[in-house]
Design an enzyme around this catalytic site. Structure first.
Site, short mmCIF file in Angstrom:
data_model
loop_
_atom_site.label_atom_id
_atom_site.label_comp_id
_atom_site.label_asym_id
_atom_site.label_seq_id
_atom_site.Cartn_x
_atom_site.Cartn_y
_atom_site.Cartn_z
N ARG A 55 0.83 -1.21 0.00
CA ARG A 55 0.00 0.00 0.00
C ARG A 55 0.86 1.26 0.00
NH1 ARG A 55 -4.93 -0.93 3.02
NH2 ARG A 55 -4.62 1.09 3.97
N THR A 56 1.77 1.30 0.95
CA THR A 56 2.58 2.52 1.07
C THR A 56 3.51 2.67 -0.13
OG1 THR A 56 2.48 2.26 3.46
CG2 THR A 56 4.13 3.78 2.62
N LYS A 83 21.21 -10.88 0.87
CA LYS A 83 22.52 -11.53 0.93
C LYS A 83 23.39 -10.91 2.02
CE LYS A 83 22.22 -12.41 -4.02
NZ LYS A 83 22.45 -11.72 -5.29
N ARG A 105 11.26 2.38 4.11
CA ARG A 105 10.41 1.66 5.07
C ARG A 105 11.32 0.61 5.69
NH1 ARG A 105 5.05 -0.45 6.54
NH2 ARG A 105 4.32 1.49 5.63
N HIS A 133 5.69 7.41 11.23
CA HIS A 133 5.22 7.28 9.85
C HIS A 133 4.65 8.65 9.47
CE1 HIS A 133 3.83 5.68 6.22
NE2 HIS A 133 3.04 4.70 6.63
#
Lengths: 306, 422
Positions: A55-56, A83, A105, A133
Site C-alpha cells: 500500500r505505502t 545476501k 520503510r 510514519h
C-alpha cells in the site's frame, strides 16, 4: 524547506500547512484527464522497502510518477540485502546511482536517521519500526481538514496499540503542532510511558473509550495485532474488542459530525466492526486517495520542484 | 630498571621523590643508576584495577586482542584488568581461562586476570567447572555470565554457595530477562519518543534485590556489575546497612551520559545496561561518593565497525572505556585523589583478590604498580587515536582533563611520555 522528513517533529506549523495546501493543489490535478506534472522530470526517487508494504509503496510510487520522477523500487527481498548487505552499503550504492530522494520503510526504529548520514539526497520516512510514519500523519491531517474544515481545536482520539504504533507517534506530534487536542485511548499496557512529556505536553491519556467517544471529533482506530495476546498485553481478542473496539453502538455515541479513521490494514471485527468501517462516517478509502496527493506534495517540496 | 620519580605528588600530597627499585618494589633507598623522571606537577596513583573488561580474545580478535586491550589499559593508567568470560569459546573451562591468562603474560602490559563463566556456555542452565578454573594457573576468583544474567534463582543460590570453598565471588549482570525482551534503551520518556523498546529500571533492581537476599541467606559474597539506576542504589544501600556482603561497580559512562544521547540513533551510545536519566546519574555519583557503590569499572566493550555502523536495533551494545575512565572520573568528581585511588584501584584490587595491586605508594616494599597523571593536561578524544583495536568511544570530540604520562607494572614502565613502551 526542510531537507529530510524523518519525523513529524521535523515539521513546524508553517511547513506542515504548506504541505497540506500543496497537497490540495495536487489533489485538484487528479481530477484532470492528464494526471501528470513535469515538476520532477529527470529526478530519481528510490523506494527502499525493507518491509513488505504494498500500500505505502504504490502510494509513493504513484506520487513520484505523477510528478514525472524516475522511480526505482528497491525491495529488500531477493536483493543484495537478503545476501547480508548493510544499510550503509545499500545507501552508498543508491548514492552512486544519483538518488535525489530515498523513501525508506524499515523494521528498525531510526533507520531513516541512520540513512540520512550516508546519502546526499532527501530521506523520507515511510515507516520505521515502532517509531514514526510522518506521511501517514500528514494524510490523516489532510483528511481531517477536508472533512471537518479545520485542525485547530479539533478533538482527536487515537485508540488502540499506541505503544507499538508509528502512526500514533507521528499523529500526536503533527496534530499537536497544528493545534488539535489528542487523546490516546487503550489498555494501560499499550500506552507508552510518559507519553505527554515525550511527544507533546497537551496529549491526554484515557483507558475508557466510552467516556471519550462523545467528546471526539475524530476517532482514529489503530490496527491491533492479535499476537499481542501472547505477550500478555491483553487477555483475548474478544475482551479487547469489547473494551476498545469501535462497534455500532459506540459509533452512535459519537457527535453527529464526527468521523472514523483507520490507517489500514484493518482487522474487521477486532478493533473495528465492519458496519463502522463501511459507514459514511468512515474516511478509510479517502485516506488512501489522499495519501497520493500528500506524498506528491512532500516529494515536490523536499526536492524543490518547480 | 630502577626509576626515580622526582617531585611527584603522591595522591595529591606535597612533592616528593619516589624510588622504584629494580626488584619491582617501592624502596626508600636511592640508586645512582636509576633513570630520573621529572614528575613535577604529576600525581602518582596506585595502578588502576578494572574488574570488568572485555578483551574479546579468543573469538573476536577483529575487535580487540588481549595485547591491544592490555595496551589500551596501560595507557589508561591500569596495571590490572579482569577479563570477562563472554569470549568464543566462552571462558567456562580451565583451558580457556589459562589461555587468556597466558596471553596476558605474553603481552606483559598489565596483569590480565581472567573471570570465569558461572554457567556452561553462559547459557544459564548448568554450572561450569568453577573449582577447576579456581585451581588453574589463572587462579580465577570472580565468576560472571556478564552479558547475561544468572536469572534462575536456584542456580544463582547454588553458585553463590559453591564458590565459598575457594573464596570466589559471583559478579552478577543484573537483568531480569523476561522484562527486557527486545529492549533497546532505557524505558522512559526518550524511548517513547524514539519508538525503541524499553529496558525498565526495575529489571535491574528486581534482580539485585533478589540476589542480596540470596547472598544474605547463604552468607556469600556478591558483586553487582554496572549498577545503572537510582533504585538499585537504594536496594544496595539497605543491603549494606544490614551487613550483606555485597559490592558494586558503576561505569564511567553511567556517571556521565544519559538516555538523551540515543536521540540521533547513533549506536555508539547503545550499551547494556542502557544509559539512564539525569536523576539516575546523580544517584550513582552520590553512591560512589558514599561508598554504597564500591568501584568504578569500565565495562570496556570493543566492537568492530560493522557491529556499530548500522541500525540501532541491530548494533551490539557496549562502548570503549579503558583509555577514558580516569579522565571521565576526574571531570565528574574533580581532583579527589584519595577517592579515585580507592574506587579505581584499592577497592577493585580487594574485590578481585589481586594482592600487589592497590598498594600503599608511601610504603617501602610495596609492589611498584602505579601510574602518573598530569591533571592539568587537556586532550581531545579522537577515536582513531586510541590504542584499542576498535573505535566505539562515546566521547569522540570531547575535551577531557587528565593525561596518563607513565604507568609502571612491578617497577617496569609500560607507558612513558604518554606512549606505550611496547
Amino acid at each position: 524547506m526542510i531537507k529530510h522528513l524523518r519525523s513529524a517533529a521535523d515539521l513546524d506549523a508553517e511547513t506542515a500547512t504548506l504541505i497540506l495546501d500543496t497537497a490540495a493543489e495536487m489533489a485538484a490535478l487528479s481530477g484532470r484527464e492528464v494526471k501528470k506534472l513535469p515538476a520532477l522530470r529527470g529526478r530519481t526517487v528510490v523506494n527502499l522497502f525493507y518491509e513488505d508494504s504494498t500500500r505505502t509503496r504504490i502510494s509513493f510510487e504513484a506520487a513520484a510518477k505523477r510528478l514525472s520522477a524516475d522511480v526505482i523500487n528497491f525491495s529488500a527481498k531477493g536483493s543484495s540485502v537478503s545476501k547480508g548487505e548493510s544499510l550503509k552499503d545499500t545507501a552508498l550504492t543508491l548514492q552512486a546511482m544519483g538518488a535525489d530522494a530515498v523513501v525508506i520503510r524499515h523494521s528498525a526504529s531510526g533507520a531513516p536517521h541512520r540513512l540520512a548520514n550516508w546519502v546526499e539526497g532527501s530521506v523520507v520516512n515511510a515507516g520505521d519500526g515502532t517509531h514514526e510514519h510522518p506521511t501517514q500523519a500528514l494524510l490523516d491531517a489532510y483528511t481531517m481538514r477536508s472533512r471537518l474544515g479545520r485542525l485547530d481545536g479539533l478533538r482527536v482520539s487515537i485508540v488502540g496499540d499506541v505503544l507499538h504504533s508509528r502512526v500514533a507517534r507521528s499523529n500526536v506530534l503533527l496534530l499537536s503542532t497544528l493545534g488539535a487536542q489528542v487523546t490516546l485511548v487503550g489498555p494501560p499496557t499499550l500506552i507508552p510511558l510518559d507519553v505527554a512529556a515525550a511527544l507533546s505536553p497537551s496529549t491526554k491519556v484515557s483507558y475508557d473509550l466510552d467516556s471519550v467517544i462523545p467528546d471526539s471529533d475524530v476517532v482514529m482506530m489503530l490496527r491491533v495485532q492479535t499476537e499481542r495476546m501472547q505477550d500478555s498485553y491483553f487477555p483475548s481478542a474478544r475482551e479487547y474488542s469489547r473494551r476498545y473496539g469501535l462497534d455500532l453502538p459506540r459509533m452512535r455515541n459519537m457527535p453527529e459530525h464526527a468521523i472514523v479513521m483507520h490507517p489500514g490494514p484493518m482487522n474487521r471485527g477486532m478493533e473495528i466492526a465492519p458496519e463502522v468501517a463501511d459507514s459514511p462516517r468512515s474516511t478509510i478509502v479517502e485516506q488512501v486517495a489522499n495519501g497520493v496527493s500528500v506524498r506528491m506534495a512532500v516529494l515536490y517540496l523536499l526536492l524543490g520542484g518547480k | 630498571m630502577a626509576y626515580l620519580l622526582k617531585g611527584v605528588s603522591i595522591l595529591g600530597g606535597k612533592p616528593t621523590d619516589l624510588h622504584l627499585g629494580d626488584d619491582g618494589l617501592i624502596t626508600d633507598r636511592s640508586d645512582d643508576k636509576a633513570e630520573v623522571i621529572d614528575a613535577t606537577g604529576l600525581v602518582a596513583l596506585p595502578g588502576l584495577v578494572d574488574v570488568h573488561t572485555h578483551l574479546r580474545e579468543p573469538g573476536r580478535e577483529d575487535a580487540e586482542t588481549v595485547e591491544t586491550g592490555s595496551r589500551a589499559a596501560a595507557l589508561g593508567g591500569y596495571t590490572a584488568v579482569c577479563a570477562m568470560a563472554n569470549t568464543s569459546p566462552v571462558a567456562d573451562t580451565a583451558g580457556v581461562v589459562e589461555q587468556v591468562w597466558r596471553l596476558g603474560r605474553e603481552a606483559g602490559l598489565v596483569d590480565v586476570q581472567p573471570i570465569g563463566a558461572v554457567t556452561v556456555g553462559l547459557a544459564g542452565k548448568q554450572m561450569a567447572e568453577l573449582g577447576a578454573m579456581a585451581t588453574s594457573a589463572a587462579k580465577v576468583r570472580i565468576f560472571s555470565d556478564d552479558g547475561f544474567c544468572v536469572a534462575d534463582p536456584k542456580l544463582m543460590r547454588r553458585a553463590l554457595e559453591y564458590v565459598k570453598a575457594f573464596d570466589g565471588v559471583i559478579a552478577q549482570h543484573a537483568e531480569e530477562p523476561r522484562l527486557t525482551e527486545g529492549a533497546q534503551m532505557h524505558e522512559g520518556e526518550v524511548s517513547t519518543r524514539l519508538g525503541l523498546t524499553g529496558w525498565p529500571a526495575v529489571a535491574e533492581e528486581a534482580i539485585i534485590a533478589r540476589d542480596v537476599l540470596l547472598a544474605e541467606h547463604v552468607g556469600s559474597r556478591l558483586h553487582v556489575c554496572h549498577v545503572s539506576t537510582a533504585g538499585s542504589v537504594e536496594v544496595l544501600r539497605q543491603a549494606k546497612a544490614r551487613g550483606v556482603r555485597v559490592t558494586a561497580e558503576v561505569t564511567p559512562h553511567h556517571l556521565l551520559l544519559t538516555d538523551e544521547m540515543a536521540s540521533g540513533y547513533d549506536p555508539v551510545f547503545k550499551v547494556n545496561p542502557p544509559l539512564r536519566t539525569a536523576r539516575d546519574v546523580d544517584a550513582l555519583r552520590q553512591a560512589l561518593l558514599d561508598g554504597v557503590i564500591d568501584v568504578v569499572a569500565t565495562d570496556h566493550a570493543p566492537h568492530a565497525v560493522q557491529d556499530k555502523e548500522c541500525e540501532w536495533s541491530y548494533a551490539r551494545p557496549g562502548m570503549l572505556g579503558l583509555e577514558t575512565a580516569l579522565p571521565i572520573v576526574l571531570s565528574v568528581f574533580g581532583e579527589k585523589w584519595e577517592l579515585i585511588a580507592d574506587r579505581m584501584s584499592i577497592a577493585p584490587a580487594r574485590i578481585a583478590g589481586l594482592a600487589g595491586h592497590g598498594g600503599d605508594l608511601t610504603k617501602a616494599g610495596s609492589p611498584a604498580n602505579l601510574t602518573l597523571v598530569d591533571p592539568s593536561a587537556r586532550w581531545v578524544v579522537e577515536p582513531g587515536g586510541l590504542a584499542s583495536r576498535s573505535s566505539n568511544t562515546p566521547y569522540a570530540g570531547m575535551t577531557l582533563p587528565g593525561r596518563i604520562v607513565a604507568t609502571f607494572l612491578r617497577g617496569e614502565a609500560t607507558v612513558l611520555d604518554g606512549k606505550a613502551v611496547k
